[in-house]
Design a protein around this motif. Structure first.
Motif, mmCIF file in Angstrom:
data_model
loop_
_atom_site.group_PDB
_atom_site.id
_atom_site.type_symbol
_atom_site.label_atom_id
_atom_site.label_comp_id
_atom_site.label_asym_id
_atom_site.label_seq_id
_atom_site.Cartn_x
_atom_site.Cartn_y
_atom_site.Cartn_z
ATOM 1 N N GLU A 11 0.838 -1.214 0.000
ATOM 2 C CA GLU A 11 0.000 0.000 0.000
ATOM 3 C C GLU A 11 0.871 1.260 0.000
ATOM 4 N N ASN A 12 1.940 1.251 0.803
ATOM 5 C CA ASN A 12 2.838 2.419 0.811
ATOM 6 C C ASN A 12 3.474 2.621 -0.555
ATOM 7 N N ALA A 13 3.928 1.511 -1.159
ATOM 8 C CA ALA A 13 4.576 1.613 -2.476
ATOM 9 C C ALA A 13 3.610 2.250 -3.478
ATOM 10 N N ILE A 14 2.336 1.892 -3.370
ATOM 11 C CA ILE A 14 1.326 2.460 -4.282
ATOM 12 C C ILE A 14 1.091 3.939 -3.949
ATOM 13 N N LYS A 15 0.944 4.215 -2.629
ATOM 14 C CA LYS A 15 0.614 5.580 -2.196
ATOM 15 C C LYS A 15 1.697 6.593 -2.543
ATOM 16 N N TYR A 16 2.975 6.172 -2.385
ATOM 17 C CA TYR A 16 4.073 7.136 -2.520
ATOM 18 C C TYR A 16 4.773 7.048 -3.869
ATOM 19 N N SER A 17 4.052 6.587 -4.904
ATOM 20 C CA SER A 17 4.653 6.602 -6.241
ATOM 21 C C SER A 17 3.586 7.003 -7.258
ATOM 22 N N THR A 57 9.473 -3.116 -4.299
ATOM 23 C CA THR A 57 10.185 -1.986 -4.917
ATOM 24 C C THR A 57 9.200 -1.078 -5.655
ATOM 25 N N ASP A 58 9.355 0.227 -5.437
ATOM 26 C CA ASP A 58 8.489 1.166 -6.177
ATOM 27 C C ASP A 58 9.337 2.138 -6.984
ATOM 28 N N GLN A 59 8.656 2.898 -7.835
ATOM 29 C CA GLN A 59 9.349 3.905 -8.647
ATOM 30 C C GLN A 59 8.889 5.289 -8.215
ATOM 31 N N TYR A 96 5.847 8.708 12.760
ATOM 32 C CA TYR A 96 6.899 9.442 12.038
ATOM 33 C C TYR A 96 6.522 9.471 10.555
ATOM 34 N N ARG A 97 6.352 10.665 10.001
ATOM 35 C CA ARG A 97 6.008 10.801 8.583
ATOM 36 C C ARG A 97 6.869 11.885 7.974
ATOM 37 N N ILE A 98 7.341 11.654 6.755
ATOM 38 C CA ILE A 98 8.217 12.652 6.136
ATOM 39 C C ILE A 98 7.402 13.898 5.825
ATOM 40 N N ARG A 140 0.896 15.286 3.315
ATOM 41 C CA ARG A 140 0.718 14.367 2.185
ATOM 42 C C ARG A 140 0.222 13.007 2.664
ATOM 43 N N SER A 141 0.851 12.502 3.748
ATOM 44 C CA SER A 141 0.466 11.198 4.285
ATOM 45 C C SER A 141 -1.016 11.192 4.673
ATOM 46 N N ARG A 142 -1.444 12.282 5.366
ATOM 47 C CA ARG A 142 -2.851 12.362 5.789
ATOM 48 C C ARG A 142 -3.767 12.421 4.582
ATOM 49 N N GLY A 163 -4.521 9.242 3.085
ATOM 50 C CA GLY A 163 -5.153 8.265 3.969
ATOM 51 C C GLY A 163 -4.214 7.523 4.910
ATOM 52 N N GLY A 164 -2.998 8.026 5.083
ATOM 53 C CA GLY A 164 -2.052 7.328 5.982
ATOM 54 C C GLY A 164 -2.326 7.636 7.445
ATOM 55 N N THR A 165 -2.056 6.662 8.306
ATOM 56 C CA THR A 165 -2.220 6.886 9.749
ATOM 57 C C THR A 165 -0.874 7.168 10.431
ATOM 58 N N GLY A 166 0.219 6.881 9.734
ATOM 59 C CA GLY A 166 1.538 7.068 10.343
ATOM 60 C C GLY A 166 1.933 5.889 11.217
ATOM 61 N N LEU A 167 1.153 4.803 11.165
ATOM 62 C CA LEU A 167 1.445 3.647 12.031
ATOM 63 C C LEU A 167 1.832 2.394 11.224
ATOM 64 N N GLY A 168 1.703 2.458 9.902
ATOM 65 C CA GLY A 168 1.906 1.269 9.065
ATOM 66 C C GLY A 168 3.260 0.593 9.271
ATOM 67 N N LEU A 169 4.334 1.392 9.237
ATOM 68 C CA LEU A 169 5.663 0.776 9.359
ATOM 69 C C LEU A 169 5.983 0.388 10.804
ATOM 70 N N ALA A 170 5.349 1.047 11.778
ATOM 71 C CA ALA A 170 5.529 0.632 13.185
ATOM 72 C C ALA A 170 4.901 -0.757 13.362
HETATM 73 P P1 ADP Z 1 1.739 6.381 6.616
HETATM 74 O O1 ADP Z 1 0.418 5.951 7.099
HETATM 75 O O2 ADP Z 1 2.006 7.843 6.783
HETATM 76 O O3 ADP Z 1 2.045 5.897 5.231
HETATM 77 P P2 ADP Z 1 3.837 4.547 7.509
HETATM 78 O O4 ADP Z 1 4.268 4.199 8.895
HETATM 79 O O5 ADP Z 1 3.348 3.443 6.654
HETATM 80 O O6 ADP Z 1 2.769 5.702 7.663
HETATM 81 O O7 ADP Z 1 5.059 5.235 6.773
HETATM 82 C C1 ADP Z 1 5.770 6.290 7.442
HETATM 83 C C2 ADP Z 1 6.280 7.303 6.432
HETATM 84 O O8 ADP Z 1 7.310 6.706 5.626
HETATM 85 C C3 ADP Z 1 5.245 7.791 5.416
HETATM 86 O O9 ADP Z 1 4.480 8.854 5.941
HETATM 87 C C4 ADP Z 1 6.118 8.223 4.254
HETATM 88 O O10 ADP Z 1 6.600 9.534 4.497
HETATM 89 C C5 ADP Z 1 7.309 7.255 4.325
HETATM 90 N N1 ADP Z 1 7.182 6.131 3.363
HETATM 91 C C6 ADP Z 1 6.739 4.878 3.633
HETATM 92 N N2 ADP Z 1 6.802 4.102 2.544
HETATM 93 C C7 ADP Z 1 7.307 4.864 1.552
HETATM 94 C C8 ADP Z 1 7.628 4.622 0.172
HETATM 95 N N3 ADP Z 1 7.421 3.449 -0.399
HETATM 96 N N4 ADP Z 1 8.153 5.672 -0.551
HETATM 97 C C9 ADP Z 1 8.352 6.877 0.034
HETATM 98 N N5 ADP Z 1 8.082 7.164 1.333
HETATM 99 C C10 ADP Z 1 7.571 6.182 2.080
#
Ligand code: ADP
Length: 264
Positions: free
Chosen positions: A161-167, A192-194, A211-213, A217-219, A222-229
């Motif tokens: 989902e992140n790969a889709i959202k951030y590319s 892997t994403d592009q 933690y979100r960059i 944009r993440s909000r 639809g990001g919660t900021g918890l996916g990678l945790a």
């Molecule tokens: P979120 O719900 O914000 O996506 P995540 O915990 O999944 O929260 O990811 C944390 C942050 O890592 C994201 O807000 C984004 O800034 C960055 N991130 C995660 N995956 C990618 C990716 N594939 N490409 C670029 N940035 C990413």
């Protein structure tokens, strides 16, 4: 738990022990600070969709009363904000369950090929365009691990989902079994994403809760900021690990390492 009062007494008897005890206290303070920050973050994250909802309700009761077009538009936005709150609560509950220590270590044999297949079907749903973006190159039988199917599904769902959202829309998201990284003990699966890629300064902190960059944009997507945790805690439970390789402007690769099932 370290008690402050007896520690002072011990400090007189045994200086070395006192020093160790002071270090313990600093860990407790750190943990308290983290808990405090977490509660503040959760409150803020729940407060913002709630504030938006209250605003929409007031507008519908006041200036936009009787305006059917405005009502339809606002109801759509209210639905999105409610979905966001529901997702946040679901993610918080998942995280709290994952952090509870009493869970048994997973012991079932799971084929990652099946896990990925299920995710592609559920993410793609009726959206053929999205399904076509996800290119899977995993041979069934070559990626058997010891694990929990649902939890591993959550790991790859969050990464895909992140790969889709951030590319960019239409770009490929490639899921492969990395043969070069495979050993007798571990298998490795890469997503892997592009996309825009990630500045290396952020990489060590990405698995921290909230933690979100780019928060906005993440909000917005639809990001919660918890996916990678959540990914991190599931991998800890599986004695696995995550490697993030990325360069700004060149996309990202998230590699998951998991204990291989012994195949007879
Ligand atoms: P979120 O719900 O914000 O996506 P995540 O915990 O999944 O929260 O990811 C944390 C942050 O890592 C994201 O807000 C984004 O800034 C960055 N991130 C995660 N995956 C990618 C990716 N594939 N490409 C670029 N940035 C990413």
């Amino acid at each position: 738990r370290v008690n402050v009062a007896p520690m002072t007494v011990e400090a007189e008897k045994d200086a070395l022990h006192a020093i160790l005890s002071f270090e313990d206290i600093s860990h407790i303070r750190e943990a308290e600070q983290m808990r405090h920050d977490f509660v503040a973050n959760v409150s803020h994250e729940l407060r913002s969709p709630l504030t938006a909802l209250v605003g929409f309700i007031e507008t519908l009761q006041g200036p936009a009363k009787g305006d059917a077009v405005a009502a339809e538009r606002f109801l759509g936005m209210m639905e999105r904000e409610s979905d966001r709150m529901a997702r946040l609560i679901d993610d918080l509950l998942s995280l709290s369950k994952l952090q509870a220590r009493e869970r048994d270590a997973p012991s079932a044999v799971v084929d990652i090929a099946d896990v990925i297949n299920d995710i592609v079907v559920s993410l793609g749903g009726s959206n053929e365009h999205l399904r076509e973006r996800i290119k899977v190159s995993i041979v069934k039988g070559e990626t058997k691990v010891i694990g929990d199917k649902n939890e591993l599904g959550q790991v790859f769902q969050n990464l895909i989902e992140n790969a889709i959202k951030y590319s960019p829309d239409g770009s490929d998201v490639v899921v492969t079994a990395c043969a070069a990284e495979k050993s007798d003990e571990h298998i490795c699966v890469c997503v892997t994403d592009q996309g825009d890629g990630i500045d290396p300064v952020h990489i060590p902190r990405l698995t921290e809760r909230f933690y979100r960059i780019d928060k906005g944009r993440s909000r917005a997507i639809g990001g919660t900021g918890l996916g990678l945790a959540i990914v991190k805690h599931i991998l800890i439970h599986h004695r696995g690990s995550l490697k993030i390789k990325s360069k700004l402007g060149e996309g990202s690769t998230f590699s998951v390492y998991l204990p291989a099932a012994q195949t007879a």
